[in-house]
Motif scaffolding. Structure first.
Motif, PDB file in Angstrom:
ATOM      1  N   ALA A  86       0.837  -1.206   0.000  1.00  0.00           N
ATOM      2  CA  ALA A  86       0.000   0.000   0.000  1.00  0.00           C
ATOM      3  C   ALA A  86       0.872   1.257   0.000  1.00  0.00           C
ATOM      4  O   ALA A  86       0.599   2.203  -0.753  1.00  0.00           O
ATOM      5  CB  ALA A  86      -0.941  -0.018   1.203  1.00  0.00           C
ATOM      6  N   GLU A 108      -9.973   0.291  -4.435  1.00  0.00           N
ATOM      7  CA  GLU A 108      -9.865  -0.840  -3.510  1.00  0.00           C
ATOM      8  C   GLU A 108     -10.712  -1.985  -4.050  1.00  0.00           C
ATOM      9  O   GLU A 108     -11.853  -1.778  -4.471  1.00  0.00           O
ATOM     10  CB  GLU A 108     -10.385  -0.443  -2.126  1.00  0.00           C
ATOM     11  N   TRP A 109     -10.163  -3.192  -4.034  1.00  0.00           N
ATOM     12  CA  TRP A 109     -10.900  -4.377  -4.471  1.00  0.00           C
ATOM     13  C   TRP A 109     -11.881  -4.803  -3.383  1.00  0.00           C
ATOM     14  O   TRP A 109     -11.616  -4.576  -2.198  1.00  0.00           O
ATOM     15  CB  TRP A 109      -9.921  -5.509  -4.797  1.00  0.00           C
ATOM     16  N   GLY A 112     -10.392  -6.621  -0.545  1.00  0.00           N
ATOM     17  CA  GLY A 112      -9.236  -5.967   0.058  1.00  0.00           C
ATOM     18  C   GLY A 112      -8.088  -5.828  -0.916  1.00  0.00           C
ATOM     19  O   GLY A 112      -7.892  -6.655  -1.797  1.00  0.00           O
ATOM     20  N   ARG A 114      -5.486  -2.629  -2.886  1.00  0.00           N
ATOM     21  CA  ARG A 114      -5.597  -1.483  -3.794  1.00  0.00           C
ATOM     22  C   ARG A 114      -4.838  -1.736  -5.081  1.00  0.00           C
ATOM     23  O   ARG A 114      -3.810  -2.416  -5.095  1.00  0.00           O
ATOM     24  CB  ARG A 114      -5.025  -0.249  -3.091  1.00  0.00           C
TER      25      ARG A 114
END
Length: 137
Positions: A86, A108-109, A112, A114
């Motif tokens: 991150a 953001e998926w 969880g 990025r």
């Protein structure tokens, strides 16, 4: 048996000089080989990124060639994702912006992690993502 890693990844580019400058200077990868008009290769962690002039790779090797690699290639934009934490993604975003490279997406998926997406000079879609988007740490 199951493969344990991807050793090489290939993208096809329209301008080897622009690709070499982008992946060497902007992305900071170490060039390990170049054949004028055909390819430029870079080390990336434990793997290798192969950048090919697509037209040159469609030509079959000459009979008796020392390295008889079969013809290959693709049409259209490719995609490659680089692993990043991150914090690294945030630093990459700032570096890309400093180089006037547009970030096309930043999100953001659902499970969880990025990702940010951007393009190389040939139009290939590149991504930095946290490995956890695939359940990897």
């Amino acid at each position: 048996m199951t493969p344990t890693a991807i050793l090489e990844s290939a993208l096809y580019v329209t301008d080897l000089d622009a690709a070499e400058a982008f992946y060497g200077k902007v992305m900071g990868l170490e060039r390990i080989a170049r054949v004028e008009g055909r390819h430029v290769f870079f080390r990336c962690g434990n793997g290798v990124l192969l950048l090919f002039n697509a037209e040159a790779t469609k030509v079959p090797p000459e009979a008796g060639a020392r390295l008889p690699v079969p013809p290959h290639g693709t049409i259209g934009d490719g995609h490659l994702c680089f692993a990043a934490s991150a914090d690294e993604i945030e630093r990459w975003r700032a570096r890309l912006e400093a180089e006037s490279i547009a970030v096309e997406a930043d999100f953001e998926w659902p499970n969880g992690g990025r990702s940010i997406y951007f393009r190389d000079p040939s139009g290939n879609s590149l991504e930095f993502a946290e490995p956890r988007i695939w359940g990897l740490e």
